[in-house]
Design a protein around this motif. Structure first.
Motif, PDB file in Angstrom:
ATOM      1  N   PRO A  27      -5.012  -0.845  -2.780  1.00  0.00           N
ATOM      2  CA  PRO A  27      -3.555  -0.738  -2.601  1.00  0.00           C
ATOM      3  C   PRO A  27      -3.186   0.409  -1.663  1.00  0.00           C
ATOM      4  O   PRO A  27      -3.912   1.398  -1.535  1.00  0.00           O
ATOM      5  N   THR A  28      -2.069   0.255  -1.040  1.00  0.00           N
ATOM      6  CA  THR A  28      -1.522   1.345  -0.238  1.00  0.00           C
ATOM      7  C   THR A  28      -0.994   2.409  -1.197  1.00  0.00           C
ATOM      8  O   THR A  28      -0.798   2.138  -2.389  1.00  0.00           O
ATOM      9  N   PRO A  29      -0.760   3.616  -0.723  1.00  0.00           N
ATOM     10  CA  PRO A  29      -0.218   4.648  -1.631  1.00  0.00           C
ATOM     11  C   PRO A  29       1.090   4.216  -2.302  1.00  0.00           C
ATOM     12  O   PRO A  29       1.341   4.563  -3.456  1.00  0.00           O
ATOM     13  N   GLY A  30       1.895   3.443  -1.612  1.00  0.00           N
ATOM     14  CA  GLY A  30       3.145   2.971  -2.211  1.00  0.00           C
ATOM     15  C   GLY A  30       2.933   1.942  -3.312  1.00  0.00           C
ATOM     16  O   GLY A  30       3.741   1.812  -4.226  1.00  0.00           O
ATOM     17  N   GLN A  31       1.835   1.192  -3.236  1.00  0.00           N
ATOM     18  CA  GLN A  31       1.529   0.160  -4.234  1.00  0.00           C
ATOM     19  C   GLN A  31       0.716   0.698  -5.403  1.00  0.00           C
ATOM     20  O   GLN A  31       0.619   0.035  -6.437  1.00  0.00           O
ATOM     21  N   ALA A  32       0.121   1.848  -5.272  1.00  0.00           N
ATOM     22  CA  ALA A  32      -0.827   2.351  -6.267  1.00  0.00           C
ATOM     23  C   ALA A  32      -0.194   2.571  -7.640  1.00  0.00           C
ATOM     24  O   ALA A  32      -0.859   2.401  -8.663  1.00  0.00           O
ATOM     25  N   GLY A  33       1.069   2.934  -7.696  1.00  0.00           N
ATOM     26  CA  GLY A  33       1.711   3.204  -8.985  1.00  0.00           C
ATOM     27  C   GLY A  33       2.147   1.966  -9.740  1.00  0.00           C
ATOM     28  O   GLY A  33       2.368   2.024 -10.947  1.00  0.00           O
ATOM     29  N   GLU A  34       2.273   0.842  -9.077  1.00  0.00           N
ATOM     30  CA  GLU A  34       2.783  -0.370  -9.730  1.00  0.00           C
ATOM     31  C   GLU A  34       1.883  -0.874 -10.861  1.00  0.00           C
ATOM     32  O   GLU A  34       2.390  -1.191 -11.937  1.00  0.00           O
TER      33      GLU A  34
END
Length: 53
Positions: free
Chosen positions: A15-22
């Motif tokens: 995942p991209t850093p923006g997707q990692a928390g989802e």
């Protein structure tokens, strides 16, 4: 069975850093709902000897 071919496929999730928390947020919600259901089930058994499936 003789003559059958077994195949395996590997997948990688980067995942991209923006997707990692989802995924962490989704699994956190799942854990919250599970814990609430477990508490309701435990309370029903302790107070009323009622089984909830």
């Amino acid at each position: 069975m003789p003559g059958t071919v077994t195949r395996a496929f590997g997948y990688r999730f980067d995942p991209t850093p923006g997707q990692a928390g989802e995924p962490a947020r989704a699994f956190g919600c799942v854990r919250l709902v599970y814990n609430m259901a477990l508490a309701a089930r435990t309370e029903a058994w302790i107070l009323r000897r009622e089984r909830i499936t």
